[in-house]
Design an enzyme around this catalytic site. Structure first.
Site, short mmCIF file in Angstrom:
data_model
loop_
_atom_site.label_atom_id
_atom_site.label_comp_id
_atom_site.label_asym_id
_atom_site.label_seq_id
_atom_site.Cartn_x
_atom_site.Cartn_y
_atom_site.Cartn_z
N ASN A 147 -29.30 5.62 23.80
CA ASN A 147 -28.22 4.62 23.90
C ASN A 147 -26.87 5.30 23.77
O ASN A 147 -25.95 5.04 24.54
CB ASN A 147 -28.35 3.56 22.81
CG ASN A 147 -29.24 2.40 23.21
OD1 ASN A 147 -28.79 1.43 23.78
ND2 ASN A 147 -30.52 2.52 22.94
N GLY B 272 -30.14 -14.98 23.22
CA GLY B 272 -29.77 -14.17 24.37
C GLY B 272 -31.02 -13.69 25.06
O GLY B 272 -31.99 -14.45 25.23
N GLY C 193 -34.06 -13.45 22.32
CA GLY C 193 -34.31 -14.77 21.73
C GLY C 193 -34.86 -15.75 22.76
O GLY C 193 -35.80 -16.51 22.47
N LYS D 10 -37.92 4.33 16.57
CA LYS D 10 -37.12 3.63 17.59
C LYS D 10 -35.63 3.89 17.36
O LYS D 10 -34.86 4.02 18.32
CB LYS D 10 -37.43 2.12 17.59
CG LYS D 10 -36.87 1.46 18.83
CD LYS D 10 -37.36 0.05 19.05
CE LYS D 10 -36.84 -0.47 20.39
NZ LYS D 10 -36.81 -1.92 20.47
N SER E 5 -28.90 -0.95 26.52
CA SER E 5 -28.03 -2.07 26.14
C SER E 5 -26.64 -1.59 25.70
O SER E 5 -25.64 -2.26 25.94
CB SER E 5 -28.68 -2.90 25.04
OG SER E 5 -28.90 -2.08 23.92
N LYS F 48 -27.25 -9.79 18.04
CA LYS F 48 -26.96 -8.37 17.90
C LYS F 48 -26.67 -8.14 16.42
O LYS F 48 -26.17 -9.04 15.72
CB LYS F 48 -25.74 -8.00 18.76
CG LYS F 48 -26.05 -7.97 20.28
CD LYS F 48 -26.63 -6.64 20.70
CE LYS F 48 -27.13 -6.60 22.13
NZ LYS F 48 -26.12 -6.73 23.15
P1 NAD Z 1 -28.07 -10.58 23.43
O1 NAD Z 1 -26.65 -10.16 23.32
O2 NAD Z 1 -28.65 -10.82 24.78
O3 NAD Z 1 -28.30 -11.91 22.57
C1 NAD Z 1 -27.67 -12.14 21.35
C2 NAD Z 1 -27.33 -13.63 21.27
O4 NAD Z 1 -26.80 -13.91 19.98
C3 NAD Z 1 -26.28 -14.09 22.31
O5 NAD Z 1 -26.81 -15.13 23.10
C4 NAD Z 1 -25.12 -14.56 21.45
O6 NAD Z 1 -24.42 -15.65 22.02
C5 NAD Z 1 -25.84 -14.96 20.17
N1 NAD Z 1 -24.95 -15.07 19.01
C6 NAD Z 1 -23.86 -14.29 18.70
N2 NAD Z 1 -23.26 -14.76 17.59
C7 NAD Z 1 -23.97 -15.85 17.18
C8 NAD Z 1 -23.84 -16.77 16.12
N3 NAD Z 1 -22.83 -16.67 15.21
N4 NAD Z 1 -24.74 -17.76 15.99
C9 NAD Z 1 -25.73 -17.90 16.89
N5 NAD Z 1 -25.92 -17.05 17.94
C10 NAD Z 1 -25.04 -16.04 18.09
O7 NAD Z 1 -28.91 -9.47 22.64
P2 NAD Z 1 -30.45 -9.06 22.85
O8 NAD Z 1 -30.54 -8.05 23.94
O9 NAD Z 1 -31.28 -10.28 22.92
O10 NAD Z 1 -30.73 -8.27 21.49
C11 NAD Z 1 -30.89 -8.94 20.24
C12 NAD Z 1 -31.39 -7.93 19.21
O11 NAD Z 1 -32.69 -7.44 19.61
C13 NAD Z 1 -30.51 -6.67 19.10
O12 NAD Z 1 -30.52 -6.19 17.78
C14 NAD Z 1 -31.20 -5.66 20.02
O13 NAD Z 1 -30.93 -4.33 19.69
C15 NAD Z 1 -32.67 -6.02 19.76
N6 NAD Z 1 -33.59 -5.66 20.84
C16 NAD Z 1 -33.24 -5.87 22.15
C17 NAD Z 1 -34.16 -5.55 23.15
C18 NAD Z 1 -33.86 -5.83 24.60
O14 NAD Z 1 -34.60 -5.35 25.47
N7 NAD Z 1 -32.86 -6.63 24.94
C19 NAD Z 1 -35.41 -4.99 22.80
C20 NAD Z 1 -35.71 -4.80 21.45
C21 NAD Z 1 -34.80 -5.14 20.47
#
Ligand code: NAD
Length: 313
Positions: free
Chosen positions: A194, A9, A12, A186, A257, A78
């Site tokens: 949040n 997402g 990633g 954090k 988020s 997530k």
């Molecule tokens: P996101 O929802 O954008 O991405 C998560 C991805 O996981 C999605 O693309 C989803 O399709 C995929 N997914 C779900 N189930 C799955 C499965 N069974 N197999 C494979 N893929 C699967 O989330 P994000 O914003 O990228 O956040 C990811 C993590 O990083 C979270 O824990 C979040 O708290 C943390 N984080 C996010 C940020 C930010 O700015 N977005 C910053 C720091 C930490």
């Protein structure tokens, strides 16, 4: 280094794009077919302070299609999807695969440890932000850092290798034995901002509109840091409060988020944040009423959203 990213997402795709751009072999693993297909056909659009470009060297696949064992598996689902996602690719976790989690919240190492021995888990915290701006289009702004360490606390050369690869990609990663302090601070920040934004619908800066906004955030920070200290982590409440005040002053229009999840009708990460804090607080006999209140309110919103999704007869 052969790198696989589980959960492509916002974070990633951002990490995967930068790592591929720096010359690493990167496979994005996700269940979002439209996103994967668009990356295959047109590359990943990566918008950062370094410019707006397309990365076309990324491999993409669904969990059931992955075959190669990576040197590094980076978990970026997530938190509520981690176990299911790891189950889906358990076969490709080889004897030399290191698994890195930079996810928010608590309990991530415990979840990963159900699939990989602890001596191959690397845990960390990142301040890099990322948003999915559209299908196969990720955006990040400003600068962040990453701090990582081996989950079992040992010094390992593999961990240094990961930090080097991430830094070479511009992600500014250091090996740091005080990672748990950063993780808890954090968690305190996220449990406050949040949670309050998810419940009120306020953007981060709008929490400054009345004194009660910062006062509530500050009370949550105090509760979380008290639990961290009971767990033996030297987290700093004053530092956290300053970060919260800075975010309220500077993050104009930002929807955390958890608010984005609520607005989109998705289940949130409240369980890994406020929920995990409340659970640990219970073990230590510490009262965390504000943290629990936000947990309860977000759970109510999730239940209401779930009921709204049921077809009416
Ligand atoms: P996101 O929802 O954008 O991405 C998560 C991805 O996981 C999605 O693309 C989803 O399709 C995929 N997914 C779900 N189930 C799955 C499965 N069974 N197999 C494979 N893929 C699967 O989330 P994000 O914003 O990228 O956040 C990811 C993590 O990083 C979270 O824990 C979040 O708290 C943390 N984080 C996010 C940020 C930010 O700015 N977005 C910053 C720091 C930490």
């Amino acid at each position: 280094m052969k790198i696989a990213i589980l959960g492509a997402g916002a974070m990633g795709s951002f990490f995967g794009g930068l790592l591929a751009e720096s010359g690493q072999t990167v496979t994005l693993i996700d269940v979002n077919d439209a996103h994967l297909q668009a990356i295959r056909e047109h590359g990943l659009r990566l918008e950062t302070g370094m410019g707006d470009r397309r990365i076309s060297s990324l491999e993409t696949c669904r969990p059931e299609q992955v075959t190669a064992q990576p040197d590094l598996l980076l978990v970026f689902t997530k938190t509520l999807h981690t176990a299911t996602a790891l189950e889906g690719i358990a076969d490709i976790i080889g004897p030399d695969t290191l698994v890195l989690t930079l996810q928010n919240g608590l309990g991530n190492v415990e979840t990963v440890a159900r699939f990989v021995p602890e001596d191959r888990i690397v845990v960390g915290m990142t301040t890099w932000p990322a948003d999915l701006a559209g299908t196969a289009h990720v955006r990040s702004h400003g600068f962040g850092i990453i701090r990582i360490m081996a989950a079992d606390g040992q010094e390992r050369s593999g961990v240094a290798g990961i930090a080097e690869a991430l830094s070479k990609a511009g992600l500014r990663c250091t090996v740091d034995q005080t990672v748990w302090q950063a993780i808890w601070e954090k968690v305190a920040f996220n449990a406050a901002l949040n949670g309050i934004c998810a419940v009120t619908g306020c953007t981060v800066d709008q929490l400054g509109a009345v004194p009660a906004g910062f006062a509530l955030a500050s009370a949550v920070v105090d509760e979380v840091i008290a639990v961290a200290r009971a767990e033996g982590v030297e987290a700093d409440a004053d530092h956290c409060r300053e970060t919260v005040a800075h975010a309220i002053a500077q993050h104009v229009g930002h929807k955390p988020s958890m608010l984005q999840d609520v607005l989109a009708g998705r289940t949130t990460e409240i369980g890994a944040i406020n929920g995990a804090v409340a659970e640990r607080a219970g073990k230590h006999g510490i009262a965390v009423p504000c943290t629990e209140m936000l947990l309860g309110l977000v759970r109510l919103i999730e239940a209401r959203m779930k009921a709204d999704r049921q077809p009416t007869s």
